[in-house]
Design a protein around this motif. Sequence first.
Motif: not given
Length: 306
Positions: A196-198, A224-228
Amino acid sequence: MAGRVTQGSITNQLLRNINTNLTRMQGMQEKLSTGRNINRPSDDPVGITYALRYRSDLTVNERMQTNTDYAASVLDFNDTIMTQTGDVLKRIKELAVQASNETNPQVGLDNIAAEMEQLQGQLLNIANSTFKGKYIYNGQLVDQKPYSSTEPWKVVTDSGKISYTISTGVNMDVSFSGNDVFGYPPSGTTAPKNEDDNAFYVIDKMIQDLKGPDMDDLKVQMAALETRTNKILAQQAQVGARVNRVEMVQSRLDDLNLNLQTLQSKVEDAEYEELIIQAKVNDSIYQASLSVGAKIITPTLVDFLN
């Protein structure tokens, strides 16, 4: 009983000796003119086997050097692309933080969303980057564009590996899957795995949240952006590790190439100082043989009659 020595036998022996000296001088002159100690296999049957072996090793080593140079170029290009990707995501994060301030009017949020759309387009261009006419984020399908402008987060890129032989029995993988960098399709999409962090999905969701607006979901997408971003940094670290190894192999191949050239030179190349001395000695011997021969051949029947 002493053998009979005739003028003819003396002359024949003299000519044989002169031809021997002349042949030796010709060999010296050939080595001096070509700069090579071995001009034909008969010059040194043992040395020619070593020379051929060194030439074969040099050919293989030079091929390895070509492979390592190309691998280093591809990895450096990947590092540059991932850096650009990180810069885009960093700017999007700054815009998201700015938008999360609930005091922003809708006009301000729309402007932020418009800039995010431009950044999303830039990220798409980065994902479709090519190196020497080949797409770098579609595995072995280097002639096919991996991402389309329509729902790029649903794309599953090829996972085939591209590797180069950089040393005997050592292959270096220089390929990266687009899904490993930008993320696999989100949940609800048929794919080998879902994330979900595409990057494309997160940005698209942020744009929708800003137009909504939905500040709660915007904060979820920021996480999610931080994870990506962290995953891209991990991929970039792999690139750095591979670059370091390739550079070490390049250094070793350069040293090996120098050693092989030195060994080849010792076998094939002529020593000019030694050859010049030998040529002078042979020239003196040849001139002496001509001088002695002139005294032997000079007497004729007319000389005896006189």
